[in-house]
Each structure stands twice: as structure tokens, then as C-alpha cells.
Design an enzyme around this catalytic site. Sequence first.
Site, PDB file in Angstrom:
ATOM      1  N   GLY A 542       3.566  16.127  -3.553  1.00  0.00           N
ATOM      2  CA  GLY A 542       5.019  15.673  -3.986  1.00  0.00           C
ATOM      3  C   GLY A 542       4.706  14.220  -4.409  1.00  0.00           C
ATOM      4  O   GLY A 542       3.656  13.708  -4.397  1.00  0.00           O
ATOM      5  N   GLY A 544       6.179  10.153  -3.711  1.00  0.00           N
ATOM      6  CA  GLY A 544       7.158   9.289  -2.843  1.00  0.00           C
ATOM      7  C   GLY A 544       7.411   8.007  -3.542  1.00  0.00           C
ATOM      8  O   GLY A 544       6.951   7.972  -4.911  1.00  0.00           O
ATOM      9  N   PHE A 546       5.873   5.236  -3.438  1.00  0.00           N
ATOM     10  CA  PHE A 546       4.561   4.458  -4.032  1.00  0.00           C
ATOM     11  C   PHE A 546       3.744   5.261  -4.888  1.00  0.00           C
ATOM     12  O   PHE A 546       3.036   4.767  -5.638  1.00  0.00           O
ATOM     13  CB  PHE A 546       3.694   4.553  -2.660  1.00  0.00           C
ATOM     14  CG  PHE A 546       3.068   3.153  -2.426  1.00  0.00           C
ATOM     15  CD1 PHE A 546       2.432   2.520  -3.194  1.00  0.00           C
ATOM     16  CD2 PHE A 546       3.359   2.303  -1.169  1.00  0.00           C
ATOM     17  CE1 PHE A 546       1.694   1.276  -2.979  1.00  0.00           C
ATOM     18  CE2 PHE A 546       2.618   0.886  -0.880  1.00  0.00           C
ATOM     19  CZ  PHE A 546       1.887   0.571  -1.944  1.00  0.00           C
ATOM     20  N   GLY A 547       3.965   6.569  -4.891  1.00  0.00           N
ATOM     21  CA  GLY A 547       3.253   7.061  -5.951  1.00  0.00           C
ATOM     22  C   GLY A 547       3.097   8.599  -5.635  1.00  0.00           C
ATOM     23  O   GLY A 547       3.897   9.097  -4.663  1.00  0.00           O
ATOM     24  N   LYS A 563      -2.154   9.380  -0.317  1.00  0.00           N
ATOM     25  CA  LYS A 563      -0.927   8.745  -1.557  1.00  0.00           C
ATOM     26  C   LYS A 563      -1.644   7.809  -2.143  1.00  0.00           C
ATOM     27  O   LYS A 563      -2.531   6.824  -1.799  1.00  0.00           O
ATOM     28  CB  LYS A 563       0.094   8.132  -0.475  1.00  0.00           C
ATOM     29  CG  LYS A 563       1.354   7.791  -0.870  1.00  0.00           C
ATOM     30  CD  LYS A 563       2.147   6.971  -0.068  1.00  0.00           C
ATOM     31  CE  LYS A 563       3.268   7.718   0.530  1.00  0.00           C
ATOM     32  NZ  LYS A 563       4.014   6.660   1.301  1.00  0.00           N
ATOM     33  N   ASP A 611       5.001   0.554  11.339  1.00  0.00           N
ATOM     34  CA  ASP A 611       5.778   0.624  10.207  1.00  0.00           C
ATOM     35  C   ASP A 611       6.539   1.902   9.849  1.00  0.00           C
ATOM     36  O   ASP A 611       6.374   2.650   8.825  1.00  0.00           O
ATOM     37  CB  ASP A 611       4.520   0.694   9.101  1.00  0.00           C
ATOM     38  CG  ASP A 611       5.338  -0.091   7.598  1.00  0.00           C
ATOM     39  OD1 ASP A 611       6.482  -0.476   7.764  1.00  0.00           O
ATOM     40  OD2 ASP A 611       4.732   0.256   6.724  1.00  0.00           O
TER      41      ASP A 611
END
Length: 766
Positions: A542, A544, A546-547, A563, A611
Site C-alpha cells: 500500500g 501511506g 510517507f511513501g 515503509k 508516536d
Amino acid sequence: MTAQLPWLLLFVLAAGGGVRQVRGQGAPDTTGFISIDCGLPEKSSYVDDATKLTYVSDAGFTDAGVNRNVSAEYINNPSFVSNRNRNVRSFPGATRSCYTLSSLTPGSKYLIRATFLYGNYDGLGRLPAFDLHLGVNFWTTVNVTTIDQAELTEVITVVRDDFVQVCLVNTGSGTPFISGLDLRPLGSSLYPQANTTQGLVLYTRRNFGTTDPKQVVRYPDDPYDRVWTPWNVADEWAEISTTEKVGGATISPPSAVMQTAITPRNASKNIEFTLYPVPNHVYPAPRYIGLVHFAELQRLAANATRQFYLTVNGKLWYALPIKPDYLFANTIYDKEANDPLDVYHVSINATANSTLPPIINAIEVFSAISTANIGTDGQDVSAITAIKARYQVNKNWMGDPCAPKSLAWDGLSCSYDVSGPPRITNVNISYSGLNGDISPYFAKINTIESLYGDNPNLCSNGNSCQIKKKKSNNAIYIAVPIVAFVLVGTLVLLLRLMRKKKAKSGVNPRNGNEHNMMQLENRRFTYRELEVITNNFKRVLGKGGFGSVYDGFLEDGTQVAVKLRSQSSNQGRDGNAGSLSWRQRLRIALESAQGLEYLHKACSPPFLHRDVKTSNILLNANHEAKIADFGLLKAFQHDDDTHVSTVRVVGTHGYLAPEYAAALQLTEKSDVYSFGVVLLEMITGQPPILRCPNPMNIIQWVQQRLAHGNIDNVVDIHIRGNCNVNAAWKVADIALKCTAQSPTQRPTMTDVVMQLQECLKLEEGS
């Protein structure tokens, strides 16, 4: 004859003036007070004799400047130099130098006061002038006019973040310096003209009627430590006073101020005074806001009347006649800043049917300034600040990295979008002489387009400090590939199907093997290793904020997701993506909560994620959710620890628990708070910080809308009408409990999981 008022009141407290105190009363709460003696030696502090407030060194609030003492001829003269004015911090050679005042409450109102006493500290005998900024917004020009007397300037502002910066800017008219800096929390109902886009700079704050010209009223008589300086013209004004307490609304001055007033000595005369505007290069025609305070201090006879009008330049300022209440403060004030005038002649005139002359107790006048400019994106600021600290960058890196444009940090390029905060796009470190490994914080600046090198001792991996240079302009272009290379543990997101693994292997989550697995998740990987793990980034799971996210397998067969930051990435959710249904959102929330519960309860010792945010929740093809991005993961030292201490705040703006920012102490409830923000995003479809039209966090936004009793006011329009109302109310209630200010009032993640399970049952039952 009229009394005339100068700007930047002489700080008579510094000239030996006293502080009026009411004896026998307990001191007001000083929670949130910051009192700084600038130039005091590091780790030094003292208690002020008059206010009993503790003043500390400024060493913990700035890393710039030098400490200097005022010259001997002034430092040895206690008649006009108080403790905090015996020394200064000076900032030679710097364009902008800043103090950071932290542990604030976003959206709250504060009074910030700066004081300046030159005292010929540099032996030059030249009185400097320089600018003062509040964050990225102009505050005022400090124009020092005397060697031996302190001057003050004050601003009332609503802060957007959990910190605010006060910056001294060199304008070429002398070296900036500062003697003292104070911050005081204010009640939200005080000074309603101050908001997130408009600040109030003090022009004058005066107490009428005191006979002692040096008698200042401030803390503890004023719980907010406002400085009320006396004003009396003995040949024109007579004093009226009382020892009785004078009450009033929150906006009113303290009783110690309202217990004195003036009236004309000649009963047939008016009270008159004149105010002159003080322009500067940013506000050549300043706009002012006035607050005038009245209280009747004498018990009037039945046939006596005190009634008067207030005029400015001959025009009524307030349409109705003023009739002060006995021992109760009345305040008349401007709701908005007035149009600029060349001069303000104030006159208070008795009405025709008044048997007594007019009175006045106190006055406050402020100029309005814009605080609408916003600083650089919070994540960019955190990252570049960490990079600055990591490499001990000694360039002119003070204040906000990108704003205002004229003061942007050397070596940075930024983008300026009118609809959002500035973002860092380029970092040029070719002349900095950096060494060591490349900081993973470069990857946190997700709008960065290029990073320039020419630093031969800067490591591209943990074992070597040799970077092969390309021949293009003697610089290394290390944009996306090298950023991916240095993502190390922070961008390698190991997603375990933990319950399935436990079922297959029979691993007890509290034994040592499971702890070793968590240690493996923080392991560093090279870019080449990532290629092997993902089979050359073959299968995309997939995309997101961020990439792209790629499927992969470790050497032991453990399935992972990697990721990889893309050059065009924009951290956050894809606004063009299809909207998830309410049932899908509930299940994602539940599975995410179970992941956090696992970190908190199933691991020994427990882990804190630090986070938690929507962009760190990954979905597979079946919309099954997994908590990701363990780069900030923090472990308790022992199972029975109550908190984890850190040396600085990390995480994402909008998701940080207030107690973490204030005390640098993390608990499980810190993750709970962040998860509460995620739940609110899930319900509303709104970001954690809204700008409509003023910045507001999503918690306040939801609370205000739910106050009307209609859940549809907050539910995302894409699911409105297609969700179980009871389930939506219950999730909103859970989210608000998770984001309670006090950690003790928040549920545990185990409680959250149980509540979300009930919500899902409600939805599925409907």
C-alpha cells in the site's frame, strides 16, 4: 493643563519602588509562572524580596549570548537597581537570538514581559535599539533611552503550541540585550481582544490615586503579576481611597488597584490626560485598545449622585453616562482596535445632574499587533532541531527555521504555502564540517528535496565514514535513495501478526524470547539489506503518507512491512482515497487499540510507542490494522516503573500529551492521549490541528460542537447517517476521556479495548 503619558513606562520597582501587599492572605497560585533573570550564572536562583517569586538563570532557556554585569557605578547603587537588573545577557554578532519558553498549554492566554536596563554593561555608553519578536511575529522595537533606568514591554497572546519563543533581532542600531523575562498564565476571559491572530502590546497600565509615586501593585496582590504603576498629579487630582475590598468581574483589576481613585481638586473641573501614539517601523500608525476601570469608593448620601461621560478628542467613547457601583469595579473597554489617531485627549466630565465630580481608578491601553504568521511545520522543526543538536551546528540557527523569510536559517530553503505552515525543502550542509553517522531525523523532514554534503567524515552507515563523491558541483546529491538508506529502525516497520504467532509457536509474551523479538524490531538495516528483505521492493502492500509500503521477510521467515519514503510523499492521509465505512473505522480502531494494549501489558518490561497517530496505523488488503513505526519506542526499565523520563520531547504535534511536554515524563497514559486524538480523527474526518479560521486542536473543536447535544455536529460527512448513533456517541465519549488533561482521568488501553468492542457490537447489531 493635562497630564502627559510617556511610552515604555519606567519600571519604578527597579528604582527602589515598593510592592503593595495585603497582609494575612495566602499567596495566589503560581503554577505556570516562568521568572527569568537574564545573565544570572547557570543553575543560580533567588527569591525576590518584594514578590517572593523565585527567579532562575536563563541558561536553560537559550543557548546563545554572553552574560555581562552592568558597570560598577550602577551595580553598587542599590537605590535604583534591583537584583535582576544587575546583569544582562547580550547577543553580539547574532542576527536573531531566541529564548524558548516551554511546557505551555496550546490555545491558552499568556502575559509575557521583558525588561531592559542597559547600565553601560559593555562600557561603550551607547544606548541600543533592536526589535523584539514573539515567535515569527513582530512584537515591538526596544529603544533604550536611559542608561540607569529599566524599561519594560509586555504582550498578551494566545499560544498555538506548547511553547513560545521570544527573539531579539539586531537591526543595526546596537547589540541586543535583555535583563529579565517573565511569563504568566492568564484566565481565558481576560482581555478578550487577544486571540490566536491578534496580540496586545502594553502601552500603559496605570493605578490612579496612590500617594506614593513609587508604590507598584503586582504579585501577590495581582494574581497574574501585572505591573500597575502609580499616576497622580498632586496639584490637579485629589485622592479617594478605601480599606474595604473592591469586588468585580474577572476582567477587573485586583482590589488593591481599585481601592484608590482620583477626582478633580476643583469639583467643577474635569479629569483630563493625553496619550500620544508611539509608532515603529512595522506599525507606523498603531491602533489602540483601551480599558478604563471605575468603582465608587465612598458611600454616597441619598441625595448625592456621581455620574459622568468619557470622551476621546471630544467624542463620546461610551454612549451612556457612567455611574460607578459602590465597592464593585466597572470596566469599559474597546472590543476592537480603534482607527489610528495622532493624539488621544481623554476627558471625564460630570453630567448636568451629577452632584459629585468624576472619578477614575485605573486604566490600561494596548496596541494591537498581528500574530497571524505561523511558524514552520512542527515535525520539520523537531527534526531540524535534533539535527542541529546532533551535529552541534554553530551557524545562525536560532528561532524558527523558515519564518519570517528574512530570518530563515542559513543553508535552508523553504516552501511557503498560504494555506499551511512553511516547510523545509532543502538542507545545504556542504560547509559545516559534519562528522559521524547521518542522522535519521533527515527522514522526518518529509518535504525535503535535496541534502548537500561535502563532509568527508559524515557516515553513510554505521561502519564507515567515507562517502564516495559525485563530481557534480563538488556536492553530493543525496535525496531519496540516501534518505531511504538512513531510515534505519525508524522506517523499518516490523508488523507481526502477534496473536497468530503466539498461537503457532506457543511463545509466552512475558518470557525472554518475546523480549528478544522486540529487540530485533529496533535493529538497523542497510539499504542493501532492505532490497534483500523485500525482494528488490517487489510487492507493494500500500501507500501511506510517507511513501510506499512493501512486503518482506527477515532471515528467520518473519513477515515484515518496509515503509520507504518517496520524493513526492506528503505525510498524512490521502484525501482522494475512498472513505472508510463507520464499521471499518471501528474495527481499525479496535485492532489498533489491541496493538497498543499488547505493548503496554503483554511485553515485559512494557513499551511505550510515543508516536501514535493515524499515519502510523497500516492496513492490509482486508483493512486489518497494525500499529507501525517503532522508531521512537521506549521501554520501561522495570515492570513496576510508573514512568519513563526523556531528555527532550519527541513525537508529532497535535498528538502529544500535555504532561509529557511539561515534565518530559512518559506513562502509558501518554499513548492513551495520542490514541484519543486518533479516535477523534476517525469520527470527524478532521486533522488533529484545525485552521478554521483560527488554529484549534481537534479536542476543543469536538467539545465545542458536542456542547449542543448533537453527535451529527462532529461525525464525518462521509459516514453521517450511516452509523449507529449510540456507537458514535460512545466512541466520542471514549476519545474525550482518553484526551483528558489529567493522566489519572484517562482509561487504560485495556479499558479502551473493552469499550471499543462494545461499540463494534452496537454497530454490528444495528
